[in-house]
Design a protein around this motif. Structure first.
Motif, PDB file in Angstrom:
ATOM      1  N   ARG A   1       0.827  -1.207   0.000  1.00  0.00           N
ATOM      2  CA  ARG A   1       0.000   0.000   0.000  1.00  0.00           C
ATOM      3  C   ARG A   1       0.863   1.259   0.000  1.00  0.00           C
ATOM      4  N   SER A   2       2.173   1.064   0.056  1.00  0.00           N
ATOM      5  CA  SER A   2       3.091   2.206   0.091  1.00  0.00           C
ATOM      6  C   SER A   2       4.334   1.863  -0.713  1.00  0.00           C
ATOM      7  N   GLY A   3       5.152   2.900  -0.949  1.00  0.00           N
ATOM      8  CA  GLY A   3       6.328   2.721  -1.787  1.00  0.00           C
ATOM      9  C   GLY A   3       7.573   2.360  -0.994  1.00  0.00           C
ATOM     10  N   VAL A   4       8.708   2.535  -1.631  1.00  0.00           N
ATOM     11  CA  VAL A   4       9.991   2.224  -1.006  1.00  0.00           C
ATOM     12  C   VAL A   4      10.232   3.160   0.171  1.00  0.00           C
TER      13      VAL A   4
ATOM     14  N   GLY B   1      -0.788   0.838  -7.734  1.00  0.00           N
ATOM     15  CA  GLY B   1      -0.950   2.268  -7.975  1.00  0.00           C
ATOM     16  C   GLY B   1      -0.130   3.122  -7.035  1.00  0.00           C
ATOM     17  N   VAL B   2       1.073   2.657  -6.706  1.00  0.00           N
ATOM     18  CA  VAL B   2       1.971   3.366  -5.795  1.00  0.00           C
ATOM     19  C   VAL B   2       3.237   3.774  -6.545  1.00  0.00           C
ATOM     20  N   THR B   3       3.613   5.042  -6.442  1.00  0.00           N
ATOM     21  CA  THR B   3       4.831   5.539  -7.071  1.00  0.00           C
ATOM     22  C   THR B   3       5.870   5.847  -5.997  1.00  0.00           C
TER      23      THR B   3
ATOM     24  N   THR C   1      -0.652   7.092 -13.319  1.00  0.00           N
ATOM     25  CA  THR C   1      -0.991   6.242 -14.463  1.00  0.00           C
ATOM     26  C   THR C   1      -2.082   5.220 -14.180  1.00  0.00           C
ATOM     27  N   LEU C   2      -2.360   4.952 -12.928  1.00  0.00           N
ATOM     28  CA  LEU C   2      -3.435   4.022 -12.595  1.00  0.00           C
ATOM     29  C   LEU C   2      -3.923   4.271 -11.188  1.00  0.00           C
ATOM     30  N   THR C   3      -5.156   3.847 -10.935  1.00  0.00           N
ATOM     31  CA  THR C   3      -5.731   3.902  -9.600  1.00  0.00           C
ATOM     32  C   THR C   3      -6.271   2.522  -9.262  1.00  0.00           C
ATOM     33  N   ALA C   4      -5.793   1.943  -8.158  1.00  0.00           N
ATOM     34  CA  ALA C   4      -6.266   0.641  -7.691  1.00  0.00           C
ATOM     35  C   ALA C   4      -7.337   0.885  -6.632  1.00  0.00           C
ATOM     36  N   VAL C   5      -8.516   0.305  -6.851  1.00  0.00           N
ATOM     37  CA  VAL C   5      -9.695   0.589  -6.024  1.00  0.00           C
ATOM     38  C   VAL C   5     -10.099  -0.661  -5.249  1.00  0.00           C
TER      39      VAL C   5
ATOM     40  N   SER D   1      -2.020   4.068   0.175  1.00  0.00           N
ATOM     41  CA  SER D   1      -2.443   4.708   1.427  1.00  0.00           C
ATOM     42  C   SER D   1      -1.775   6.061   1.680  1.00  0.00           C
ATOM     43  N   ASN D   2      -0.811   6.431   0.838  1.00  0.00           N
ATOM     44  CA  ASN D   2      -0.063   7.665   1.041  1.00  0.00           C
ATOM     45  C   ASN D   2      -0.286   8.589  -0.152  1.00  0.00           C
ATOM     46  N   GLU D   3      -0.947   9.731   0.086  1.00  0.00           N
ATOM     47  CA  GLU D   3      -1.274  10.637  -1.016  1.00  0.00           C
ATOM     48  C   GLU D   3      -0.042  11.080  -1.798  1.00  0.00           C
ATOM     49  N   ALA D   4       1.082  11.207  -1.126  1.00  0.00           N
ATOM     50  CA  ALA D   4       2.307  11.646  -1.802  1.00  0.00           C
ATOM     51  C   ALA D   4       2.814  10.593  -2.792  1.00  0.00           C
TER      52      ALA D   4
END
Length: 397
Positions: free
Chosen positions: A115-118, A148-150, A303-307, A295-298
């Motif tokens: 749900r979050s990135g590196v 959907g996490v960058t 390119t995609l949204t996982a719902v 889970s983190n707006e930042a």
């Protein structure tokens, strides 16, 4: 499957819709891949693709999917038994780590929550503990297509530097290249992996390695066997616009047009268009009352949204309903997220109407399946889109 009328909306997070000018270029007669016309084409695309990676260094183009470019990044820079540090952000980071192990490298995985990135701080701590510098590379995914996490690659680079660690930095940009700002040189990336079938708007079949000087030096001392994926022969042939074996000639003709289209719009405008579509999509999802996987707006992906659907409701059943009613494909949940969520792709060749049409199809499916939601998500998206200037207006300011 029955014949469905109207245009098919391919709204998965890749492969994406291929624009007609690119399809027309691919459909041109095949040319001699050893002749002067191809040499001109080869030199043009090899130079043009560098601007998308934002690098002055070579970019190798393979006639493979992104998986081949993953492997190329590993086998050209590492030796048998070398250790890597990898960060689990979702399905595709997991697949890359599995490949790494299957090739005989040792991969230490920093577990994530999908749900979050590196986490750059965790990465730095692990590298500081490695006093012997046994990690030869750090491998991360820039934009995790399953969630959907960058991730913040500049922060990863700073973490490696603060730790004083010499490890190479390998980054997967398969679902972000050409659609989210990425800076190979500025961020000190050693090998960037890319693919043709997403932001570059081509069909699957081409993949890329952007290579730093440090990575090139590592390839000269690497003891891992490689043939088809080896950089040396490729770079030698590329100097004159050629390839050491038969390339995907017609896809390269399409790549030339894809690069022209991206440059005509302007990369900054391309990035803004993707960010605007993502913002509108999230506005609709929130209005419906659903949770976004990231889970983190930042770290929201452009390119995609996982719902995530409410417990007890099948995301796959919803996707099937939407396909039959609206002739639209959405991405499925992968691995532990199977049937838990659906993924909306907003990347490649699209505009505001594509976004609102996609969201209309989803809202139609939600009603048909009886999934509890607040109607009017499409209106929320339109308000978000109307509150932003189009790219042309932005460019004129």
């Amino acid at each position: 499957m029955q014949q469905l009328p109207g245009r098919h909306f391919l709204q998965i997070p890749g492969p994406t819709n291929t624009p007609l000018p690119i399809l027309a270029a691919i459909a041109k007669p095949t040319i001699d891949h050893r002749g002067p016309e191809f040499a001109e084409l080869g030199l043009e695309v090899l130079a043009g693709i560098r601007s998308v990676f934002k690098t002055a260094n070579p970019v190798v183009i393979y006639p493979t999917s992104g998986t081949g470019a993953w492997e190329a990044a590993l086998v050209n820079t590492l030796s048998p038994g070398d250790r890597l540090l990898m960060f689990e952000t979702g399905w595709f980071s997991t697949l890359w780590s599995k490949m790494t192990k299957s090739l005989g490298f040792e991969a230490d995985i920093i577990k994530g929550d999908w749900r979050s990135g590196v986490d750059a701080d965790l990465l730095e701590a692990r590298l500081r503990e490695d006093k012997a510098h046994s990690y030869k590379a750090v491998a991360v995914v820039h934009n995790e297509t399953s969630t959907g996490v960058t991730s913040n690659i500049a922060a990863v680079r700073r973490a490696i530097d603060r730790a004083g660690h010499p490890a190479l930095l390998l980054v997967d940009t398969i679902s972000s290249l050409g659609s989210i700002d990425y800076r190979h040189d500025e961020w000190g990336v050693d090998v960037t992996v890319g693919g043709s079938q997403k932001g570059l708007m081509l069909p699957p079949g081409l993949s890329f390695n952007a290579i730093s000087d440090k990575a090139l030096a590592a390839s000269r001392t690497s003891r891992f066997p490689r043939a088809f994926l080896g950089w040396e022969e490729m770079l030698s042939a590329n100097v004159k616009g050629f390839f050491p074996y038969t390339p995907s000639t017609n896809l390269l003709q399409g790549l030339k047009v894809a690069l022209e289209m991206l440059h005509a719009e302007g990369l900054d405008q391309v990035f803004a268009r993707h960010a605007r579509a993502a913002q509108a999509t999230r506005a609709a999802v929130r209005h419906w009352g659903f949770e976004i996987q990231c889970s983190n707006e930042a770290e929201y992906s452009s390119t995609l949204t996982a719902v995530r659907l409410p417990v007890g409701h099948s995301a796959d059943a919803l996707r099937h309903e939407i396909l039959e009613r609206a002739n639209m494909s959405l991405g499925n949940g992968l691995g532990p997220l199977a049937d838990r969520l659906f993924r909306i792709g907003h990347l490649g060749d699209f505009n505001n109407l594509t976004v609102t049409a996609t969201l209309s199809g989803i809202e139609m499916g939600l009603k048909a399946r009886g999934i509890p939601h607040s109607p009017g998500g499409v209106d929320a998206a339109m308000e978000a889109l109307a509150g932003n200037l189009p790219p042309a207006a932005l460019a004129a300011e």
